[in-house]
Design an enzyme around this catalytic site. Structure first.
Site, PDB file in Angstrom:
ATOM      1  N   GLY A  41       1.360   5.180  13.400  1.00  0.00           N
ATOM      2  CA  GLY A  41       1.882   3.932  13.976  1.00  0.00           C
ATOM      3  C   GLY A  41       1.071   3.507  15.194  1.00  0.00           C
ATOM      4  N   CYS A  77      13.299  10.431   7.276  1.00  0.00           N
ATOM      5  CA  CYS A  77      13.042  10.135   8.690  1.00  0.00           C
ATOM      6  C   CYS A  77      14.276  10.340   9.552  1.00  0.00           C
ATOM      7  CB  CYS A  77      12.533   8.703   8.838  1.00  0.00           C
ATOM      8  SG  CYS A  77      13.604   7.503   8.039  1.00  0.00           S
ATOM      9  N   GLU A 108       8.355   1.511  11.511  1.00  0.00           N
ATOM     10  CA  GLU A 108       9.469   2.443  11.256  1.00  0.00           C
ATOM     11  C   GLU A 108       8.871   3.835  11.275  1.00  0.00           C
ATOM     12  OE1 GLU A 108      12.687   1.749  10.906  1.00  0.00           O
ATOM     13  OE2 GLU A 108      12.272  -0.367  11.239  1.00  0.00           O
ATOM     14  N   LYS A 131       0.875  -1.182   0.000  1.00  0.00           N
ATOM     15  CA  LYS A 131       0.000   0.000   0.000  1.00  0.00           C
ATOM     16  C   LYS A 131       0.907   1.226   0.000  1.00  0.00           C
ATOM     17  CE  LYS A 131      -1.903   3.121   2.089  1.00  0.00           C
ATOM     18  NZ  LYS A 131      -1.808   4.554   1.683  1.00  0.00           N
ATOM     19  N   GLU A 183       8.527  16.497  15.040  1.00  0.00           N
ATOM     20  CA  GLU A 183       9.071  16.224  13.714  1.00  0.00           C
ATOM     21  C   GLU A 183       8.380  17.123  12.689  1.00  0.00           C
ATOM     22  OE1 GLU A 183       8.020  12.517  11.737  1.00  0.00           O
ATOM     23  OE2 GLU A 183      10.122  12.282  11.182  1.00  0.00           O
ATOM     24  N   GLY A 193       6.009   5.218   8.512  1.00  0.00           N
ATOM     25  CA  GLY A 193       5.208   6.433   8.505  1.00  0.00           C
ATOM     26  C   GLY A 193       5.339   7.154   9.834  1.00  0.00           C
ATOM     27  N   SER A 194       4.353   7.958  10.125  1.00  0.00           N
ATOM     28  CA  SER A 194       4.440   8.808  11.309  1.00  0.00           C
ATOM     29  C   SER A 194       4.145   8.016  12.589  1.00  0.00           C
ATOM     30  CB  SER A 194       3.426   9.952  11.179  1.00  0.00           C
ATOM     31  OG  SER A 194       2.124   9.409  11.089  1.00  0.00           O
ATOM     32  N   THR A 195       4.625   8.536  13.688  1.00  0.00           N
ATOM     33  CA  THR A 195       4.374   7.900  14.978  1.00  0.00           C
ATOM     34  C   THR A 195       2.881   7.908  15.304  1.00  0.00           C
ATOM     35  OG1 THR A 195       6.592   8.392  15.752  1.00  0.00           O
ATOM     36  CG2 THR A 195       4.921   8.069  17.452  1.00  0.00           C
TER      37      THR A 195
END
Ligand code: NDP
Length: 491
Positions: free
Chosen positions: A245, A296, A262, A187, A393, A240-242
């Site tokens: 996640g 990242c 990640e 995806k 971030e 992707g982003s936290t």
């Protein structure tokens, strides 16, 4: 491959790859593709729906159950993966064109990333026939057992990636997943689906059986969420982003999927007072601004000893001003636009917040031009460690410079973050470098360079930068289950 495609020979217009076939989405909807350098729509791809996710997962499950991929010998699978790497290498110019059209990065940057992706498929092709366990003799003399472990593919893996470097992001997941024997549903981000669709076609052309690599483009909250909640998906590998996640952790709880995450970073670059400033300054600028800071591991926090802080900050500001920002195919361009209007507005918002909180804009701080999402490389000084620009971030070309008085303070500042992805230490003294490296809470420490690594070494996050590791032996372990087999030995 399709002729007359708006995207060239590697992408089938308006189609996704399910069970070896190029098919439209179940509801016929499409997703516009925007060139971030011009803001123009350059075409459309299929927009996946939950029904497409169901079809793709069913195809991957059937391929797994029928052992279409694992039924091949390990050497055949290795050779097939190598063939895929050759096809990627042969198509590097076309893939780089697609990647750069989607993301905005200059074509040479995309080419370098794709060369790295080729290395990843080759490295993990070498792993495909080295997946085996251990054996052990167990038990007292009266009743002995012989046991061994089998390493088996975890099953159907959903591979969800961000838009910033799709070919590398895919390679870090698909290569170990294939080496482990998994079947997959990819995806890509809706911001950058083109190269992932092309990759699906190349996987088929390389001889990877139908259903082993499926590609469903679509939005995160629809296609991504359907995959992560799907009862027939065994594993999610996510970049992707936290924030997303954490949503995936919740979504995966239903069938307790295995997860690799990640996630984001706020990586420090620590310049010790004995650093070679002349050599460091241009490398620090690259460590921060490469791919317009949309990396990242970007070195977004520059921690410099107070004796040299002004000199280093001025040097990095000058180096960043010298970086040519422009359209992806313009000669000599080093940095492209940001990927989207949303990302541009996000960066503008963070710089405004920095100004409001008292930071000084040493250089940059403005949008460039009126068409395309270009933003100047930006260096902020007078930055306090509590400011938003240092804590959150940004994922854009914004560097915060913080000075420190001694090395213990530098380490404390570096570790004062909810993230722990990458870091770097700059010094002429290897003992100092290794002492700091030991104390940093980060998945990677580089010395006198900010971004160095390779597929041989794992990368991943401490703290809220993620779970698990990609690359290296750890990378394939994420896609394997371990089974113990024990037999009784008759005297
Ligand atoms: P997002 O978290 O927004 O999206 C990542 C992927 O997840 C996209 O494919 C997105 O789809 C999808 N997604 C969004 N919502 C959901 C959901 N609810 N369920 C499942 N999937 C979902 O990140 P970005 O794409 O904006 O990428 C930037 C982030 O990625 C940064 O935080 C960066 O640090 C991190 N990153 C981490 C790396 C690492 O190795 N640690 C490497 C590269 C980036 P869509 O975009 O279509 O909505």
């Amino acid at each position: 491959m399709t002729e007359n495609s708006a995207f060239g020979p590697l992408v089938h217009d308006g189609s996704m790859l399910i069970d070896g076939e190029w098919v439209p989405s179940a509801d016929g909807r499409t997703l516009p593709v925007i060139d971030p350098g011009t803001e123009e729509q350059v075409g459309a791809v299929a927009l996946g729906s939950p029904a497409d996710v169901d079809r793709a997962v069913a195809a991957a499950r059937a391929a797994h159950v029928q052992e279409r991929w694992m039924g091949m010998s390990a050497q055949q699978r290795s050779a097939t993966m190598w063939r895929l790497s050759d096809l990627i290498a042969e198509n590097v110019d076309e893939l780089a064109r697609l990647e750069s059209l989607d993301v905005g990065m200059p074509e040479p940057t995309a080419q370098a990333m794709i060369a790295e992706a080729v290395n990843m498929y080759r490295y993990f092709a070498g792993w495909a026939d080295k997946v085996y366990g251990v054996s052990a003799e167990i038990g007292p003399a009266q009743m002995r057992f012989q046991g061994f472990t089998r390493k088996e593919p975890v099953g159907v893996a959903a591979l969800i990636t961000s838009w910033n470097a799709p070919m590398i992001g895919n390679a870090m997941k698909l290569a170990p997943a294939l080496a482990a024997g998994c079947t997959t549903v990819l995806k890509p981000s809706e911001e950058a689906p083109l190269s992932t669709l092309a990759l699906g076609g190349l996987a088929l052309a390389a001889g990877i059986p139908a259903g082993v690599v499926n590609v469903v483009p679509g939005s995160g909250p629809v296609v991504g969420a359907a995959l992560t909640a799907h009862a027939d998906v065994d594993k999610v590998s996510f970049t992707g982003s936290t924030a997303v996640g954490k949503q995936i952790v919740q979504a995966a709880a239903g069938n307790l999927k295995k997860l690799s995450l990640e996630l984001g970073g706020k990586s420090p670059m620590i310049v010790l007072p004995d650093a070679d400033i002349e050599a460091a300054v241009p490398a620090l600028a690259v460590g921060m601004f490469w791919n317009s800071g949309q990396i990242c591991t970007a070195g977004t926090r520059l921690l410099v000893h107070e004796d040299i802080a002004a000199e280093v900050a001025d040097g990095v500001a000058a180096a960043s001003r010298a970086m040519k920002v422009g359209y992806r195919t313009d000669p000599g361009v080093e940095l492209g636009p940001l990927v989207s209007r949303r990302q541009l507005e996000r960066v503008e918002g963070y710089v405004a917040a920095g100004r409001e909180q008292g930071a000084t804009v040493l250089t940059g701080g403005r949008r460039l031009g009126e068409k395309g999402y270009y933003y100047e490389p930006t260096v902020l000084t007078d930055v306090d460690p509590s400011m938003t620009v240092v804590r959150e971030e940004i994922f854009g070309p914004v560097l915060g410079v913080v000075s420190y008085a001694d090395v213990d303070e530098a380490v404390a500042l570096a570790n004062d973050s909810s993230y722990g992805l990458a870091s770097s230490v700059w010094t002429r003294d290897i003992n100092n470098a290794l002492t700091v490296a030991r104390k940093l809470k980060a998945g990677r420490v580089n010395i006198n360079i900010h971004r160095a690594g390779g597929v041989q070494l794992p990368i991943g996050g401490y703290k809220q930068s993620g779970w698990g590791r990609e690359c290296g032996p750890e990378g394939i372990a994420e896609f394997l289950e371990t089974k113990s087999v024990v037999t009784r030995m008759w005297a």
